[in-house]
Design an enzyme around this catalytic site. Structure first.
Site, PDB file in Angstrom:
ATOM      1  N   LYS A  15       0.818  -1.227   0.000  1.00 49.87           N
ATOM      2  CA  LYS A  15       0.000   0.000   0.000  1.00 49.87           C
ATOM      3  C   LYS A  15       0.842   1.263   0.000  1.00 49.87           C
ATOM      4  CE  LYS A  15      -0.898  -0.460   4.960  1.00 49.87           C
ATOM      5  NZ  LYS A  15      -0.173  -1.716   5.158  1.00 49.87           N
ATOM      6  N   SER A  16       1.908   1.307   0.779  1.00 48.15           N
ATOM      7  CA  SER A  16       2.733   2.517   0.835  1.00 48.15           C
ATOM      8  C   SER A  16       3.453   2.750  -0.492  1.00 48.15           C
ATOM      9  CB  SER A  16       3.752   2.439   1.972  1.00 48.15           C
ATOM     10  OG  SER A  16       3.104   2.473   3.218  1.00 48.15           O
ATOM     11  N   HIS A  50      11.294   3.025   4.577  1.00 46.72           N
ATOM     12  CA  HIS A  50      10.382   3.986   3.945  1.00 46.72           C
ATOM     13  C   HIS A  50      11.140   5.255   3.543  1.00 46.72           C
ATOM     14  CE1 HIS A  50       6.132   2.535   4.476  1.00 46.72           C
ATOM     15  NE2 HIS A  50       6.797   1.621   5.133  1.00 46.72           N
ATOM     16  N   ARG A  54      11.960   6.949  -0.614  1.00 48.17           N
ATOM     17  CA  ARG A  54      11.424   8.225  -1.094  1.00 48.17           C
ATOM     18  C   ARG A  54      12.465   9.032  -1.843  1.00 48.17           C
ATOM     19  NH1 ARG A  54       9.037   8.196   4.214  1.00 48.17           N
ATOM     20  NH2 ARG A  54      10.497   9.746   5.009  1.00 48.17           N
TER      21      ARG A  54
END
Length: 179
Positions: A15-16, A50, A54
């Site tokens: 999902k992320s 995470h 990015r």
């Protein structure tokens, strides 16, 4: 109003990463809702993964309190960069912690924070992508705290989905467009 997208999924559903892929702009405001715990190196490692994924041009904002997220969304302008909130599940854990809900307290505080968040999502002027866990597809939790979290998150997800233009569920890494 810019489109608001809710991305739901189970643990490790992708999902992320899917939500991140929806935003192709060079500059994005990434709102991290997870609190850091000094005695949890595994959690720190998950956060680091995470961060590493990015783009360097994305600006990270840590929403250190439940009100921070609502205030940030409310203050947006149409020309602001898109916002990605990752995720509402960890935001809710903070709300429940602060309200001492695990001990049976804070129903009014929880309702106030959820109402404030839903209003801010509904009125956010920037492009907005929200990530959250879908917990309603599993077994009934055997603990009171597990049921409390599942029930509050299910209700939060339903309310946020109501005010979003698009809703996508990730299952085994496959996005299923619900709206």
């Amino acid at each position: 109003m810019s489109p608001r997208t809710l991305v739901l999924g189970g643990a490790r559903s992708g999902k992320s990463a899917h939500a991140e892929g929806l935003l192709t702009e060079a500059t994005v405001t990434y709102v991290a809702t997870a609190r850091r715990y000094p005695d949890d190196p595994d959690w720190d490692a998950r956060i680091a993964l995470h961060v590493a994924r990015r783009p360097s041009t994305w600006h990270t904002v840590e929403a250190s309190s439940p009100a921070d997220l609502a205030a940030l969304l409310t203050a947006t302008q149409y020309e602001d960069p898109p916002i990605l909130v990752d995720d509402l599940s960890t935001w809710l854990v903070g709300v429940l912690d602060d309200a001492q809900a695990w001990e049976g307290n804070g129903a009014e505080t929880i309702a106030h924070n959820v109402d404030q968040l839903v209003r801010s999502v509904a009125t956010c002027r920037a492009r907005l992508v929200l990530v959250t866990a879908e917990v309603g597809l599993g077994v009934i939790p055997s603990t009171r705290s597990g049921r409390l979290f599942r029930d509050h998150l299910g209700a939060l997800n339903a309310r946020v989905a109501e005010v979003c233009d698009e809703v996508t569920l990730l299952v085994a890494g496959i996005p299923l467009k619900l709206r």
